[in-house]
Design a protein around this motif. Structure first.
Motif, PDB file in Angstrom:
ATOM      1  N   LEU A 180       0.856  -1.178   0.156  1.00 59.08           N
ATOM      2  CA  LEU A 180       0.140  -0.050   0.126  1.00 59.08           C
ATOM      3  C   LEU A 180       1.005   1.169   0.028  1.00 59.08           C
ATOM      4  O   LEU A 180       1.843   1.302   0.783  1.00 59.08           O
ATOM      5  CB  LEU A 180      -0.843   0.021   1.320  1.00 59.08           C
ATOM      6  N   SER A 181       0.418   2.104  -0.910  1.00 58.17           N
ATOM      7  CA  SER A 181       1.346   3.190  -1.005  1.00 58.17           C
ATOM      8  C   SER A 181       0.649   4.376  -0.049  1.00 58.17           C
ATOM      9  O   SER A 181      -0.735   4.398  -0.168  1.00 58.17           O
ATOM     10  CB  SER A 181       1.364   3.738  -2.477  1.00 58.17           C
ATOM     11  N   LEU A 182       1.480   5.213   0.525  1.00 57.35           N
ATOM     12  CA  LEU A 182       0.843   6.440   1.632  1.00 57.35           C
ATOM     13  C   LEU A 182       0.648   7.359   0.657  1.00 57.35           C
ATOM     14  O   LEU A 182       1.805   8.238   0.067  1.00 57.35           O
ATOM     15  CB  LEU A 182       1.626   6.537   2.640  1.00 57.35           C
ATOM     16  N   PRO A 183      -0.485   8.315   0.685  1.00 58.85           N
ATOM     17  CA  PRO A 183      -0.677   9.416  -0.216  1.00 58.85           C
ATOM     18  C   PRO A 183      -0.679  10.622   0.469  1.00 58.85           C
ATOM     19  O   PRO A 183      -0.846  10.802   1.665  1.00 58.85           O
ATOM     20  CB  PRO A 183      -2.168   9.385  -0.811  1.00 58.85           C
ATOM     21  N   GLY A 184      -0.115  11.784  -0.443  1.00 54.46           N
ATOM     22  CA  GLY A 184       0.014  13.082   0.227  1.00 54.46           C
ATOM     23  C   GLY A 184       0.931  13.948  -0.156  1.00 54.46           C
ATOM     24  O   GLY A 184       1.855  13.336  -0.893  1.00 54.46           O
ATOM     25  N   GLU A 185       0.954  15.170   0.352  1.00 57.30           N
ATOM     26  CA  GLU A 185       2.126  16.181  -0.227  1.00 57.30           C
ATOM     27  C   GLU A 185       3.482  16.263   0.807  1.00 57.30           C
ATOM     28  O   GLU A 185       2.960  16.133   1.892  1.00 57.30           O
ATOM     29  CB  GLU A 185       1.513  17.757  -0.295  1.00 57.30           C
ATOM     30  N   PRO A 186       4.587  16.086   0.231  1.00 56.35           N
ATOM     31  CA  PRO A 186       5.688  16.046   1.192  1.00 56.35           C
ATOM     32  C   PRO A 186       5.838  17.331   1.849  1.00 56.35           C
ATOM     33  O   PRO A 186       5.186  18.517   1.534  1.00 56.35           O
ATOM     34  CB  PRO A 186       7.009  16.026   0.023  1.00 56.35           C
ATOM     35  N   GLY A 187       6.232  17.191   3.100  1.00 57.80           N
ATOM     36  CA  GLY A 187       6.561  18.357   3.903  1.00 57.80           C
ATOM     37  C   GLY A 187       7.690  19.433   3.459  1.00 57.80           C
ATOM     38  O   GLY A 187       8.172  18.903   2.495  1.00 57.80           O
ATOM     39  N   PRO A 188       7.969  20.458   4.164  1.00 55.35           N
ATOM     40  CA  PRO A 188       9.045  21.301   3.520  1.00 55.35           C
ATOM     41  C   PRO A 188      10.299  21.104   3.675  1.00 55.35           C
ATOM     42  O   PRO A 188      11.208  21.883   2.932  1.00 55.35           O
ATOM     43  CB  PRO A 188       8.483  22.629   4.217  1.00 55.35           C
ATOM     44  N   HIS A 189      10.732  20.269   4.303  1.00 55.53           N
ATOM     45  CA  HIS A 189      12.243  19.933   4.600  1.00 55.53           C
ATOM     46  C   HIS A 189      12.797  19.403   3.280  1.00 55.53           C
ATOM     47  O   HIS A 189      12.313  18.440   2.864  1.00 55.53           O
ATOM     48  CB  HIS A 189      12.341  18.859   5.622  1.00 55.53           C
ATOM     49  N   ARG A 190      13.740  19.994   2.770  1.00 54.42           N
ATOM     50  CA  ARG A 190      14.174  19.760   1.428  1.00 54.42           C
ATOM     51  C   ARG A 190      14.859  18.376   1.418  1.00 54.42           C
ATOM     52  O   ARG A 190      15.045  17.799   0.208  1.00 54.42           O
ATOM     53  CB  ARG A 190      15.358  20.624   0.984  1.00 54.42           C
ATOM     54  N   THR A 191      15.495  18.053   2.422  1.00 53.83           N
ATOM     55  CA  THR A 191      16.263  16.483   2.211  1.00 53.83           C
ATOM     56  C   THR A 191      15.308  15.355   2.751  1.00 53.83           C
ATOM     57  O   THR A 191      15.593  14.382   2.404  1.00 53.83           O
ATOM     58  CB  THR A 191      17.658  16.798   2.651  1.00 53.83           C
ATOM     59  N   ASP A 192      14.650  15.618   4.004  1.00 46.08           N
ATOM     60  CA  ASP A 192      14.193  14.717   4.498  1.00 46.08           C
ATOM     61  C   ASP A 192      12.628  14.295   4.203  1.00 46.08           C
ATOM     62  O   ASP A 192      11.910  13.320   4.825  1.00 46.08           O
ATOM     63  CB  ASP A 192      14.297  14.681   5.915  1.00 46.08           C
ATOM     64  N   GLN A 193      12.050  15.170   3.408  1.00 46.51           N
ATOM     65  CA  GLN A 193      10.607  15.168   3.282  1.00 46.51           C
ATOM     66  C   GLN A 193      10.319  15.145   1.705  1.00 46.51           C
ATOM     67  O   GLN A 193       9.741  16.205   1.080  1.00 46.51           O
ATOM     68  CB  GLN A 193      10.040  16.245   3.722  1.00 46.51           C
ATOM     69  N   THR A 194      11.015  14.301   0.575  1.00 48.46           N
ATOM     70  CA  THR A 194      10.893  14.351  -0.418  1.00 48.46           C
ATOM     71  C   THR A 194       9.870  13.266  -0.897  1.00 48.46           C
ATOM     72  O   THR A 194       9.409  13.388  -2.062  1.00 48.46           O
ATOM     73  CB  THR A 194      12.072  13.807  -0.999  1.00 48.46           C
ATOM     74  N   GLY A 195       8.999  12.670  -0.059  1.00 49.70           N
ATOM     75  CA  GLY A 195       7.760  11.951  -0.265  1.00 49.70           C
ATOM     76  C   GLY A 195       7.469  11.089   0.963  1.00 49.70           C
ATOM     77  O   GLY A 195       8.072  11.585   1.914  1.00 49.70           O
ATOM     78  N   ALA A 196       6.338  10.175   0.784  1.00 49.85           N
ATOM     79  CA  ALA A 196       6.045   9.331   1.911  1.00 49.85           C
ATOM     80  C   ALA A 196       7.357   8.513   2.634  1.00 49.85           C
ATOM     81  O   ALA A 196       8.231   8.078   1.777  1.00 49.85           O
ATOM     82  CB  ALA A 196       4.975   8.619   1.583  1.00 49.85           C
ATOM     83  N   LYS A 197       7.376   8.841   3.887  1.00 53.16           N
ATOM     84  CA  LYS A 197       8.545   7.718   4.616  1.00 53.16           C
ATOM     85  C   LYS A 197       7.887   7.295   6.004  1.00 53.16           C
ATOM     86  O   LYS A 197       8.335   7.822   6.926  1.00 53.16           O
ATOM     87  CB  LYS A 197       9.714   8.751   4.936  1.00 53.16           C
ATOM     88  N   PRO A 198       7.265   6.208   5.654  1.00 51.54           N
ATOM     89  CA  PRO A 198       6.683   5.491   7.019  1.00 51.54           C
ATOM     90  C   PRO A 198       7.783   4.957   7.776  1.00 51.54           C
ATOM     91  O   PRO A 198       8.738   4.481   7.226  1.00 51.54           O
ATOM     92  CB  PRO A 198       5.769   4.337   6.530  1.00 51.54           C
ATOM     93  N   HIS A 199       7.659   5.267   9.169  1.00 50.33           N
ATOM     94  CA  HIS A 199       8.783   4.716   9.959  1.00 50.33           C
ATOM     95  C   HIS A 199       8.447   3.851  10.887  1.00 50.33           C
ATOM     96  O   HIS A 199       9.289   3.360  11.813  1.00 50.33           O
ATOM     97  CB  HIS A 199       9.519   5.878  10.690  1.00 50.33           C
ATOM     98  N   HIS A 200       7.285   3.560  11.288  1.00 50.76           N
ATOM     99  CA  HIS A 200       6.741   2.683  12.374  1.00 50.76           C
ATOM    100  C   HIS A 200       5.401   2.073  11.923  1.00 50.76           C
ATOM    101  O   HIS A 200       4.432   2.789  11.357  1.00 50.76           O
ATOM    102  CB  HIS A 200       6.681   3.771  13.476  1.00 50.76           C
ATOM    103  N   VAL A 201       5.029   0.984  12.397  1.00 50.89           N
ATOM    104  CA  VAL A 201       3.807   0.214  11.808  1.00 50.89           C
ATOM    105  C   VAL A 201       3.203  -0.392  13.061  1.00 50.89           C
ATOM    106  O   VAL A 201       2.990  -1.790  13.075  1.00 50.89           O
ATOM    107  CB  VAL A 201       4.056  -0.655  10.819  1.00 50.89           C
ATOM    108  N   PRO A 202       3.270   0.057  14.540  1.00 47.95           N
ATOM    109  CA  PRO A 202       2.557  -0.684  15.430  1.00 47.95           C
ATOM    110  C   PRO A 202       1.035  -0.886  15.327  1.00 47.95           C
ATOM    111  O   PRO A 202       0.575  -0.115  14.767  1.00 47.95           O
ATOM    112  CB  PRO A 202       2.952   0.298  16.568  1.00 47.95           C
ATOM    113  N   PHE A 203       0.663  -1.746  16.075  1.00 51.08           N
ATOM    114  CA  PHE A 203      -0.856  -1.851  16.018  1.00 51.08           C
ATOM    115  C   PHE A 203      -1.228  -1.433  17.328  1.00 51.08           C
ATOM    116  O   PHE A 203      -0.681  -1.186  18.333  1.00 51.08           O
ATOM    117  CB  PHE A 203      -1.281  -3.429  16.096  1.00 51.08           C
ATOM    118  N   SER A 204      -2.564  -0.846  17.150  1.00 48.12           N
ATOM    119  CA  SER A 204      -3.166  -0.204  18.063  1.00 48.12           C
ATOM    120  C   SER A 204      -3.498  -1.074  19.383  1.00 48.12           C
ATOM    121  O   SER A 204      -3.555  -2.504  18.918  1.00 48.12           O
ATOM    122  CB  SER A 204      -4.490   0.471  17.717  1.00 48.12           C
TER     123      SER A 204
END
Length: 415
Positions: A180-204
């Motif tokens: 599954l691809s995560l949709p949305g606009e990247p944040g303003p950080h020029r190097t670390d927000q170039t696209g979706a970057k999921p970092h954690h997938v815990p269950f509730s």
């Protein structure tokens, strides 16, 4: 593949680990490398619960890694004595997770494209390789096993995707089930927000949703998993925006209040969210700096955890701007925050030095009485006693010297 005892270990191309039926998962932690115990303790006369730690590390030159792979340690009754049992040599095992039956261990391999599996010996805790599978993306950063114990969920950090892979009865991994691809606009950080970057997938806490902080999009997604097919979809409240350029990294749920807390990498903040378990919806209620007021240099948030009694939230701070910076020269810190029993909001209590550089991860010990800070760039795991009154941290003097620690998983069983 070769196997050695007492610190030399198993070598295989790319694999993960397995956990015994007699082993009970305590808490994941961060740490790595080839460590050794710093003190000796006489064997207790009475039978005690055996604790084993599995430590993942950075190993590649591109990450300036000095680790060897996954190391297996016997933990003494004092929590300070770590004895190396086995080293499994492989590339960048940067996060570890056990299955729900507690017989198998899995590892993602940072900067690569696969996840690996191991069986855990019920008597010794040693690992036997079971093979690996591709995750459908690059740089898998985190993984979790679903409550039905049928699927492994993986965050592909550099590809902006979340993947599912089936778990076989023998602990092996099947080929990719969904991506599954995560949709949305990247944040303003020029190097670390170039696209979706999921970092954690815990269950509730109730297991109904997967909650995914995305550093690149400044969003936290709520996903649902079909336990029959392994297919992923968005929940009733698909995502919530974070403050611009915060870069939410990891999330931790309160044990009994309807709250969750993120550590935000790019701004070094902690955000408190109210959690609607029925809809899987987060509502931001508070943002606090994770660093102490006198911190004026660059910093990145690392890890977050809530104490078992829910009274304290801990968050780690890493000096320097991103993994390319050496960090330091002063030691980094862990922030201690008191949780209001009425509102779930936070009040800073203080900051404790990790006595090292870049605590990418830390965790509480199996009984919640100790905290272990894994200093990736200074190659140590430092032990702290947790004050039962205010949650404060006091170094015990226990230090494990190990290469580039990034993740630790504690398992317990009868000795």
């Amino acid at each position: 593949m070769t196997s050695h005892a007492g610190g030399l270990g198993q070598r295989q191309p790319t694999t993960a680990a397995a956990v015994s039926r007699r082993v009970v998962i305590a808490l994941p932690v961060a740490a790595v490398g080839a460590a050794h115990a710093t003190s000796a303790v006489a064997a207790p006369a009475a039978r005690r619960r055996r604790t084993v730690a599995y430590v993942g590390s950075r190993t590649t030159a591109a990450r300036e890694g000095r680790g060897k792979g996954i190391e297996v340690y016997d933990i003494g009754p004092d929590g300070d004595t770590w004895t190396l049992l086995q080293t499994v040599e492989l590339d960048n095992p940067t996060f570890l997770a056990a299955d729900r039956t507690r017989r198998f261990l899995y590892a993602v391999h940072g900067d690569f494209t696969y996840v690996s599996a191991y069986r855990i010996d019920p008597g010794t805790g040693r690992l036997t390789a079971l093979g690996h599978q591709e995750t459908g993306g690059r740089n898998p950063a985190h993984l979790a096993v679903d409550p039905s114990n049928r699927f492994l969920v993986v965050a592909n950090h550099s590809s902006g995707t979340v993947a599912t892979l089936p778990l076989r009865d023998d602990g092996r991994l099947g080929p990719l089930t969904d991506l599954l691809s995560l949709p949305g606009e990247p944040g303003p950080h020029r190097t670390d927000q170039t696209g979706a970057k999921p970092h954690h997938v815990p269950f509730s806490p109730d297991g109904r949703f997967i909650v995914v902080p995305d550093k690149g999009l400044d969003r936290i997604f709520t996903l649902a998993l079909d336990a029959a097919s392994g297919k992923l979809g968005f929940g009733p409240a698909p995502s919530v925006p974070a403050r611009e350029a915060t870069g939410p990294r990891h999330i931790a749920f309160h044990p009994h209040l309807p709250y969750a807390y993120t550590v935000d990498e790019l701004r070094s903040t902690v955000t408190a969210y109210r959690w609607d378990a029925r809809r899987g919806e987060l509502q931001a209620r508070q943002i606090l700096p994770s660093t102490e007021p006198t911190m004026t240099g660059d910093s990145r948030g690392g890890e977050i955890a809530v104490s078992p009694d829910g009274r304290i939230v801990y968050a780690s701070n890493r000096s320097g701007a991103g993994d390319g910076s050496p960090g330091g020269p002063e030691p980094d810190t862990i922030g201690v925050f008191k949780v209001s029993a009425k509102t779930g909001l936070l009040r800073p209590v203080g900051w404790t030095s990790t006595k090292g550089i870049r605590p990418r991860h830390f965790c509480l010990g199996p009984d919640g009485r100790k905290l272990y800070a894994a200093n990736e760039r200074s190659h140590t795991i430092v032990t702290y006693d947790v004050d039962t009154a205010d949650g404060g941290l006091r170094p015990t003097g226990g230090v494990v010297h190990t290469g580039s620690p990034v993740c630790v998983l504690f398992l317990q069983g009868d000795s």
